[in-house]
Design a protein around this motif. Structure first.
Motif, short mmCIF file in Angstrom:
data_model
loop_
_atom_site.label_atom_id
_atom_site.label_comp_id
_atom_site.label_asym_id
_atom_site.label_seq_id
_atom_site.Cartn_x
_atom_site.Cartn_y
_atom_site.Cartn_z
N VAL A 1 -6.85 -19.49 4.35
CA VAL A 1 -6.02 -20.09 5.45
C VAL A 1 -4.66 -18.99 5.04
O VAL A 1 -4.16 -19.00 4.26
N GLN A 2 -4.55 -18.23 6.29
CA GLN A 2 -3.21 -17.63 6.43
C GLN A 2 -2.22 -17.98 7.26
O GLN A 2 -2.30 -18.22 8.40
N PHE A 3 -1.18 -18.28 6.69
CA PHE A 3 0.02 -18.63 7.37
C PHE A 3 0.94 -17.25 7.73
O PHE A 3 1.20 -16.49 6.95
N SER A 4 1.26 -17.02 9.07
CA SER A 4 2.00 -15.96 9.61
C SER A 4 2.57 -16.34 10.66
O SER A 4 2.85 -17.73 11.16
N VAL B 1 -2.86 -19.71 10.77
CA VAL B 1 -1.89 -20.62 11.12
C VAL B 1 -0.58 -19.84 11.46
O VAL B 1 -0.03 -19.33 10.66
N ASP B 2 -0.58 -20.10 12.83
CA ASP B 2 1.03 -19.30 13.31
C ASP B 2 2.08 -20.39 13.19
O ASP B 2 2.17 -21.31 13.97
N LEU B 3 3.04 -20.09 12.26
CA LEU B 3 4.27 -20.89 11.92
C LEU B 3 5.25 -20.76 13.17
O LEU B 3 6.17 -21.46 13.13
N THR C 1 -1.32 -17.17 1.97
CA THR C 1 -2.59 -17.36 1.98
C THR C 1 -3.01 -18.59 1.10
O THR C 1 -2.68 -18.49 -0.22
N PHE C 2 -3.76 -19.57 1.44
CA PHE C 2 -4.45 -20.42 0.54
C PHE C 2 -5.86 -20.28 0.57
O PHE C 2 -6.34 -19.68 1.60
#
Length: 136
Positions: free
Chosen positions: A55-58, A87-89, A107-108
């Motif tokens: 899971v990528q937070f960007s 996941v687009d923050l 990244t998770f």
């Protein structure tokens, strides 16, 4: 204040900034424990993997996020049952507080039950990412 004192204080501040920069650089991309977080699949842009999910937070303005996106996509393609979701923050800033994301990219590595097994701040080191995936 004398010029010598001012110069000494300025030198100390520069040295402190250099040390802080080195420490942050060393910690960037290293594997950290996931803690007791559970990732909710409703926040994902695609289905989660059977075995694990990256899971990528960007955000839209993140300069290093495209590089991480390509790397995580390639790693996910190499492993059976592994998926990569982003996941687009930018459009969901409340998720940054929920998942304690302080910088992008983050990244998770999430297992099949949704438990966060590892987290990486910045660009993950490939060998540390491989070790985290193998541990799932």
């Amino acid at each position: 204040m004398s010029p010598a004192s001012a110069l000494l204080i300025a030198g100390a501040l520069v040295a402190l900034a250099v040390v802080a920069g080195i420490v942050l650089r060393v910690l960037d991309g290293r594997r950290r424990r996931g803690g007791h977080l559970l990732f909710d699949a409703a926040h994902a842009s695609a289905p989660l993997g059977d075995r694990a999910t990256l899971v990528q937070f960007s955000t839209e303005f993140c300069a290093r996020c495209p590089q991480v996106r390509r790397m995580l996509g390639a790693v996910a393609a190499e492993h059976e049952g592994l998926a990569h979701v982003e996941v687009d923050l930018t459009h969901s800033p409340e998720l940054s507080a929920r998942y304690r994301v302080l910088q992008t990219p983050t990244t998770f590595v999430v297992d099949g039950s949704g438990a966060v097994r590892a987290r990486f701040h910045g660009v993950p080191h490939r060998h540390a990412l491989a070790d985290a995936i193998a541990a799932v």
